[in-house]
Write an enzyme that holds these catalytic residues in place. Sequence first.
Site, PDB file in Angstrom:
ATOM      1  N   ARG A   1      11.381  -2.938  11.249  1.00 15.58           N
ATOM      2  CA  ARG A   1      10.285  -2.560  12.140  1.00 15.58           C
ATOM      3  C   ARG A   1      10.095  -3.627  13.213  1.00 15.58           C
ATOM      4  NH1 ARG A   1       5.164  -0.848   8.420  1.00 15.58           N
ATOM      5  NH2 ARG A   1       4.082  -1.905  10.110  1.00 15.58           N
TER       6      ARG A   1
ATOM      7  N   ARG B   1      -9.441   1.273   8.960  1.00 17.93           N
ATOM      8  CA  ARG B   1      -9.029  -0.097   9.221  1.00 17.93           C
ATOM      9  C   ARG B   1     -10.058  -0.847  10.058  1.00 17.93           C
ATOM     10  NH1 ARG B   1      -3.006   0.208   9.083  1.00 17.93           N
ATOM     11  NH2 ARG B   1      -2.084  -1.735   9.770  1.00 17.93           N
TER      12      ARG B   1
ATOM     13  N   ARG C   1      -0.864  -9.663  12.805  1.00 16.25           N
ATOM     14  CA  ARG C   1      -1.392  -8.511  12.054  1.00 16.25           C
ATOM     15  C   ARG C   1      -2.307  -8.981  10.926  1.00 16.25           C
ATOM     16  NH1 ARG C   1       3.941  -5.974  10.529  1.00 16.25           N
ATOM     17  NH2 ARG C   1       2.727  -4.521   9.275  1.00 16.25           N
TER      18      ARG C   1
ATOM     19  N   LYS D   1       0.837  -1.209   0.000  1.00 16.61           N
ATOM     20  CA  LYS D   1       0.000   0.000   0.000  1.00 16.61           C
ATOM     21  C   LYS D   1       0.870   1.258   0.000  1.00 16.61           C
ATOM     22  CE  LYS D   1      -2.169  -1.003   3.878  1.00 16.61           C
ATOM     23  NZ  LYS D   1      -1.631  -2.308   4.222  1.00 16.61           N
TER      24      LYS D   1
ATOM     25  N   ARG E   1      11.341  -6.515   4.799  1.00 16.35           N
ATOM     26  CA  ARG E   1      11.222  -5.055   4.782  1.00 16.35           C
ATOM     27  C   ARG E   1      12.294  -4.397   5.648  1.00 16.35           C
ATOM     28  NH1 ARG E   1       5.133  -3.141   5.031  1.00 16.35           N
ATOM     29  NH2 ARG E   1       5.138  -4.106   7.082  1.00 16.35           N
TER      30      ARG E   1
HETATM   31  P1  AMP Z   1       0.968  -0.061   9.290  1.00 16.77           P
HETATM   32  O1  AMP Z   1       2.251   0.653   9.041  1.00 16.77           O
HETATM   33  O2  AMP Z   1      -0.171   0.447   8.474  1.00 16.77           O
HETATM   34  O3  AMP Z   1       1.114  -1.553   9.245  1.00 16.77           O
HETATM   35  O4  AMP Z   1       0.564   0.301  10.799  1.00 16.77           O
HETATM   36  C1  AMP Z   1       1.393  -0.059  11.895  1.00 16.77           C
HETATM   37  C2  AMP Z   1       0.540  -0.175  13.134  1.00 16.77           C
HETATM   38  O5  AMP Z   1      -0.044   1.082  13.464  1.00 16.77           O
HETATM   39  C3  AMP Z   1      -0.638  -1.131  13.030  1.00 16.77           C
HETATM   40  O6  AMP Z   1      -0.292  -2.482  13.238  1.00 16.77           O
HETATM   41  C4  AMP Z   1      -1.555  -0.605  14.128  1.00 16.77           C
HETATM   42  O7  AMP Z   1      -1.104  -0.989  15.416  1.00 16.77           O
HETATM   43  C5  AMP Z   1      -1.360   0.909  14.000  1.00 16.77           C
HETATM   44  N1  AMP Z   1      -2.341   1.499  13.068  1.00 16.77           N
HETATM   45  C6  AMP Z   1      -2.067   2.092  11.866  1.00 16.77           C
HETATM   46  N2  AMP Z   1      -3.193   2.531  11.290  1.00 16.77           N
HETATM   47  C7  AMP Z   1      -4.208   2.204  12.130  1.00 16.77           C
HETATM   48  C8  AMP Z   1      -5.620   2.373  12.094  1.00 16.77           C
HETATM   49  N3  AMP Z   1      -6.227   2.990  11.053  1.00 16.77           N
HETATM   50  N4  AMP Z   1      -6.346   1.924  13.137  1.00 16.77           N
HETATM   51  C9  AMP Z   1      -5.769   1.326  14.199  1.00 16.77           C
HETATM   52  N5  AMP Z   1      -4.438   1.124  14.293  1.00 16.77           N
HETATM   53  C10 AMP Z   1      -3.660   1.544  13.280  1.00 16.77           C
END
Ligand code: AMP
Length: 279
Positions: free
Chosen positions: A214, A136, A225, A59, A170
């Site tokens: 990360r 989300r 996740r 994404k 990553r």
């Molecule tokens: P990502 O980089 O999108 O994988 O986000 C990393 C982490 O941030 C996720 O695993 C969640 O813990 C948190 N996070 C990011 N976006 C959201 C969202 N829209 N709602 C809830 N938690 C989020």
Amino acid sequence: MAAFTRLLKPSSSTSSLLFKRSLSATSSSAVASDIPNFSDPKPSRNFQWVFLGCPGVGKGTYASRLSNLLGVPHIATGDLVREELASSGALSRQLAEIVNQGKLVSDEIIFNLLSKRLEAGESKGESGFILDGFPRTLRQAEILDEVTEIDLVVNLKLREDVLVEKCLGRRICSQCGKGFNVASINAKPENGRPGMSMAPLLPPQHCASKLITRADDTELVVKERLRVYYEMSQPVEGFYKSQGKLMEFDLPGGIPESWPKLLEALNLDETEVKQSAVA
Ligand code: AMP
């Protein structure tokens, strides 16, 4: 919440022509199915797009490329969460525990971070957005729907074994923040699914010694996740499908194969868009 409502209002468009072009024609791409019928777009403002998809699907990569191409900000709530994590406030400790277990942060915290980001962008004259990682949850999607109109939702898809490999490969440059991937993917055909190869996206020499992983990109956390995605985020796909806004896009491979196909599915011509931006 009031701030969120106030901030997500439509703004005037600078790319309305392109917007009309990109959304008015149906896709000829064989990989994009369920492309909505955009025969009556109302481009009164800039692009307001959402990118959905499992962790590791890409994404960020494709949203950021489209953001550069279309001149709208790419806003990734995961990045906003990581910025907050990097600060030393009380919220940071609270977030670290949630994020490092692969769980979702509360809707309130996310609305708050997103509102602040939109407010900062608005004061710099930004308009439109490509949201990545938001909404989300169904509640996030419903609230977003109450405060503004989303034009298009792109749902990126990839086989799960490849998703896990991509997450584990990553890397981020701790200095410039750019993302890379050291995984060399060669997934065999399986259960009727085609095989898939993806070359690694290696860093330039000046980033190579500064790569970090990360904390939530370990196998255990990636699997959690994914589980959380299927449970909490997949219903968001149905929400937008029922509105006729969902464009499913099966990634055919790495960036060299997927980027041109994605542009084709979106009916965007890279050269034309660039020319119109300088005109
Ligand atoms: P990502 O980089 O999108 O994988 O986000 C990393 C982490 O941030 C996720 O695993 C969640 O813990 C948190 N996070 C990011 N976006 C959201 C969202 N829209 N709602 C809830 N938690 C989020």
